[in-house]
Design a protein around this motif. Structure first.
Motif, PDB file in Angstrom:
ATOM      1  N   LEU A 177      21.548 -13.308  60.267  1.00  0.00           N
ATOM      2  CA  LEU A 177      22.302 -12.866  59.092  1.00  0.00           C
ATOM      3  C   LEU A 177      21.339 -12.547  57.956  1.00  0.00           C
ATOM      4  CD1 LEU A 177      25.218 -15.485  59.125  1.00  0.00           C
ATOM      5  CD2 LEU A 177      25.085 -13.264  60.271  1.00  0.00           C
ATOM      6  N   THR A 178      21.623 -11.463  57.244  1.00  0.00           N
ATOM      7  CA  THR A 178      20.776 -11.039  56.138  1.00  0.00           C
ATOM      8  C   THR A 178      21.382 -11.502  54.811  1.00  0.00           C
ATOM      9  OG1 THR A 178      21.914  -8.901  56.016  1.00  0.00           O
ATOM     10  CG2 THR A 178      19.982  -9.039  57.436  1.00  0.00           C
ATOM     11  N   ALA A 179      20.646 -11.269  53.726  1.00  0.00           N
ATOM     12  CA  ALA A 179      21.114 -11.659  52.397  1.00  0.00           C
ATOM     13  C   ALA A 179      22.430 -10.963  52.077  1.00  0.00           C
ATOM     14  CB  ALA A 179      20.063 -11.301  51.355  1.00  0.00           C
ATOM     15  N   PRO A 180      23.311 -11.626  51.326  1.00  0.00           N
ATOM     16  CA  PRO A 180      24.612 -11.019  51.018  1.00  0.00           C
ATOM     17  C   PRO A 180      24.466  -9.728  50.227  1.00  0.00           C
ATOM     18  CG  PRO A 180      24.240 -12.977  49.678  1.00  0.00           C
ATOM     19  CD  PRO A 180      23.154 -12.959  50.709  1.00  0.00           C
TER      20      PRO A 180
ATOM     21  N   ASP B 188      26.775 -19.712  54.281  1.00  0.00           N
ATOM     22  CA  ASP B 188      25.901 -20.885  54.289  1.00  0.00           C
ATOM     23  C   ASP B 188      25.128 -21.023  55.596  1.00  0.00           C
ATOM     24  OD1 ASP B 188      28.097 -21.366  55.841  1.00  0.00           O
ATOM     25  OD2 ASP B 188      28.424 -23.423  55.138  1.00  0.00           O
ATOM     26  N   ALA B 189      24.869 -19.902  56.289  1.00  0.00           N
ATOM     27  CA  ALA B 189      24.110 -19.947  57.539  1.00  0.00           C
ATOM     28  C   ALA B 189      23.186 -18.737  57.610  1.00  0.00           C
ATOM     29  CB  ALA B 189      25.048 -19.964  58.738  1.00  0.00           C
ATOM     30  N   ASP B 190      22.057 -18.910  58.282  1.00  0.00           N
ATOM     31  CA  ASP B 190      21.102 -17.817  58.458  1.00  0.00           C
ATOM     32  C   ASP B 190      21.283 -17.105  59.789  1.00  0.00           C
ATOM     33  OD1 ASP B 190      19.824 -18.315  55.991  1.00  0.00           O
ATOM     34  OD2 ASP B 190      18.590 -19.901  56.893  1.00  0.00           O
TER      35      ASP B 190
ATOM     36  N   LYS C 277      25.511 -11.894  54.985  1.00  0.00           N
ATOM     37  CA  LYS C 277      26.286 -13.116  54.749  1.00  0.00           C
ATOM     38  C   LYS C 277      27.496 -12.807  53.864  1.00  0.00           C
ATOM     39  CE  LYS C 277      22.148 -16.054  54.895  1.00  0.00           C
ATOM     40  NZ  LYS C 277      21.321 -17.041  54.156  1.00  0.00           N
ATOM     41  N   GLY C 278      28.650 -13.347  54.248  1.00  0.00           N
ATOM     42  CA  GLY C 278      29.854 -13.149  53.463  1.00  0.00           C
ATOM     43  C   GLY C 278      30.552 -11.833  53.695  1.00  0.00           C
ATOM     44  N   GLY C 279      29.973 -10.968  54.532  1.00  0.00           N
ATOM     45  CA  GLY C 279      30.567  -9.655  54.756  1.00  0.00           C
ATOM     46  C   GLY C 279      31.093  -9.487  56.172  1.00  0.00           C
ATOM     47  N   TYR C 280      31.334  -8.243  56.546  1.00  0.00           N
ATOM     48  CA  TYR C 280      31.817  -7.894  57.874  1.00  0.00           C
ATOM     49  C   TYR C 280      30.757  -7.036  58.562  1.00  0.00           C
ATOM     50  CZ  TYR C 280      36.501  -9.538  56.608  1.00  0.00           C
ATOM     51  OH  TYR C 280      37.569 -10.307  56.232  1.00  0.00           O
ATOM     52  N   ALA C 281      30.746  -7.058  59.869  1.00  0.00           N
ATOM     53  CA  ALA C 281      29.746  -6.281  60.605  1.00  0.00           C
ATOM     54  C   ALA C 281      30.292  -5.890  61.969  1.00  0.00           C
ATOM     55  CB  ALA C 281      28.457  -7.087  60.767  1.00  0.00           C
ATOM     56  N   THR C 282      29.712  -4.846  62.534  1.00  0.00           N
ATOM     57  CA  THR C 282      29.965  -4.475  63.917  1.00  0.00           C
ATOM     58  C   THR C 282      28.733  -4.867  64.717  1.00  0.00           C
ATOM     59  OG1 THR C 282      31.402  -2.624  63.326  1.00  0.00           O
ATOM     60  CG2 THR C 282      30.437  -2.598  65.531  1.00  0.00           C
ATOM     61  N   VAL C 283      28.936  -5.636  65.770  1.00  0.00           N
ATOM     62  CA  VAL C 283      27.817  -6.118  66.575  1.00  0.00           C
ATOM     63  C   VAL C 283      27.991  -5.672  68.017  1.00  0.00           C
ATOM     64  CG1 VAL C 283      27.464  -8.098  65.070  1.00  0.00           C
ATOM     65  CG2 VAL C 283      28.929  -8.338  67.082  1.00  0.00           C
ATOM     66  N   ASN C 284      26.866  -5.537  68.725  1.00  0.00           N
ATOM     67  CA  ASN C 284      26.880  -5.148  70.128  1.00  0.00           C
ATOM     68  C   ASN C 284      26.269  -6.264  70.973  1.00  0.00           C
ATOM     69  OD1 ASN C 284      27.938  -2.489  69.931  1.00  0.00           O
ATOM     70  ND2 ASN C 284      25.960  -1.768  69.169  1.00  0.00           N
ATOM     71  N   PHE C 285      27.002  -6.693  71.984  1.00  0.00           N
ATOM     72  CA  PHE C 285      26.438  -7.606  72.969  1.00  0.00           C
ATOM     73  C   PHE C 285      25.882  -6.748  74.105  1.00  0.00           C
ATOM     74  CE2 PHE C 285      29.143 -10.500  70.666  1.00  0.00           C
ATOM     75  CZ  PHE C 285      28.402 -11.672  70.657  1.00  0.00           C
TER      76      PHE C 285
ATOM     77  N   PHE D 160      32.479 -18.243  70.714  1.00  0.00           N
ATOM     78  CA  PHE D 160      32.117 -18.158  69.302  1.00  0.00           C
ATOM     79  C   PHE D 160      31.792 -19.541  68.732  1.00  0.00           C
ATOM     80  CE2 PHE D 160      33.877 -14.151  70.168  1.00  0.00           C
ATOM     81  CZ  PHE D 160      33.486 -13.278  69.159  1.00  0.00           C
ATOM     82  N   PRO D 161      30.891 -19.597  67.753  1.00  0.00           N
ATOM     83  CA  PRO D 161      30.498 -20.897  67.193  1.00  0.00           C
ATOM     84  C   PRO D 161      31.652 -21.585  66.481  1.00  0.00           C
ATOM     85  CG  PRO D 161      29.586 -19.084  65.894  1.00  0.00           C
ATOM     86  CD  PRO D 161      30.169 -18.478  67.128  1.00  0.00           C
ATOM     87  N   ALA D 162      31.902 -22.843  66.848  1.00  0.00           N
ATOM     88  CA  ALA D 162      33.011 -23.584  66.250  1.00  0.00           C
ATOM     89  C   ALA D 162      32.686 -24.061  64.844  1.00  0.00           C
ATOM     90  CB  ALA D 162      33.364 -24.783  67.137  1.00  0.00           C
ATOM     91  N   ASP D 163      31.397 -24.214  64.533  1.00  0.00           N
ATOM     92  CA  ASP D 163      31.028 -24.703  63.203  1.00  0.00           C
ATOM     93  C   ASP D 163      31.125 -23.626  62.133  1.00  0.00           C
ATOM     94  OD1 ASP D 163      28.972 -23.316  64.391  1.00  0.00           O
ATOM     95  OD2 ASP D 163      27.376 -24.546  63.542  1.00  0.00           O
ATOM     96  N   HIS D 164      31.172 -22.350  62.551  1.00  0.00           N
ATOM     97  CA  HIS D 164      31.355 -21.235  61.612  1.00  0.00           C
ATOM     98  C   HIS D 164      32.384 -20.262  62.191  1.00  0.00           C
ATOM     99  CE1 HIS D 164      27.325 -22.647  60.199  1.00  0.00           C
ATOM    100  NE2 HIS D 164      27.899 -22.410  59.031  1.00  0.00           N
TER     101      HIS D 164
END
Length: 242
Positions: free
Chosen positions: A175-178, A135-137, A38-46, A64-68
């Protein structure tokens, strides 16, 4: 007769193993390389498996989610695929590193230049994303998978907490802990990303491919054993009758 029934049951059970192994990971999914804090950057694979025997996957659309909204989305080039990034204006601007962001990526589309993902294969589509919400899990993405026969599979159903997995589940990024130093981690990710993204992606593909191959091999072995048991049972029944 008892021998024949046992052998037949063994063949059915072996066939079920193969079917379950194939469907357990058959939908479009998303996984981070490492962690998505949470609050950071990441590389993700679809990860996109091809579920059809008579068509190839030729297009993937990720919404992509519009709420976040995410201010930074950078796709890694994928050989044989063209990438299009769509941005939309935000109802409320984001503030990232002291700067106001008025638009964010709303969709990324990959279109095959060649044959696409053939039957029996899968493909991974890497993205660098951030800044992840605090603010999201989890983040829920919606995916459309288009086949060469014009069929479109909509992976858009959001999973209910504590409920069963829907028939066409949307990809969910947990998402994991910040991290202790979120901004420092973000800076490190951005600077080192271009250098090691391809190597990490290759390792991830090898691991996923190995797992899928093992499941299929075990399933095929089980079917062969089951068929042999059926044949043995039939022969045993004929000998007794004789």
């Amino acid at each position: 007769m008892n021998v024949s029934r046992i052998a037949l049951a063994g063949g059915v059970a072996a066939s079920s193993v193969l079917l379950l192994a194939g469907t357990a990971s058959a939908h479009v999914s998303v996984q981070p390389q490492g962690e998505a804090a949470k609050g950071g950057y990441a590389t993700v694979n679809f990860k996109v498996p091809n579920e059809r025997d008579n068509a190839s996957t030729v297009k993937l659309e990720i919404s992509f989610p519009a709420d976040h909204p995410l201010a930074s989305v950078s796709p890694q080039p994928v050989a044989g695929w063209k990438t299009d990034v769509t941005k939309s204006k935000l109802a409320q601007p984001l503030e990232v590193h002291g700067k106001k962001i008025n638009e964010a990526v709303s969709k990324v589309t990959w279109t095959a230049d060649g044959s696409g993902i053939a039957p029996g294969f899968f493909q991974q589509f890497p993205l660098s994303v951030g800044q992840l919400p605090e603010d999201a899990d989890q983040l829920v993405f919606k995916a459309l998978q288009t086949y060469s026969n014009k069929e479109v599979v909509r992976w858009i159903e959001e999973p209910a907490e504590g409920g069963e997995e829907p028939e066409s589940p949307a990809p969910v990024l947990a998402l994991t802990a910040p991290a202790a130093d979120t901004h420092g981690a973000a800076s490190d990710d951005s600077s080192g990303e271009a250098e090691d993204a391809q190597e990490t992606t290759a390792s991830s593909e090898d691991a996923s491919s190995s797992t899928d191959s093992t499941a299929r091999v075990l399933g095929v072995v089980g079917i062969v054993v089951g068929v042999a048991g059926v044949a043995f049972g039939v022969l045993a029944g004929r000998r007794r009758s004789a």
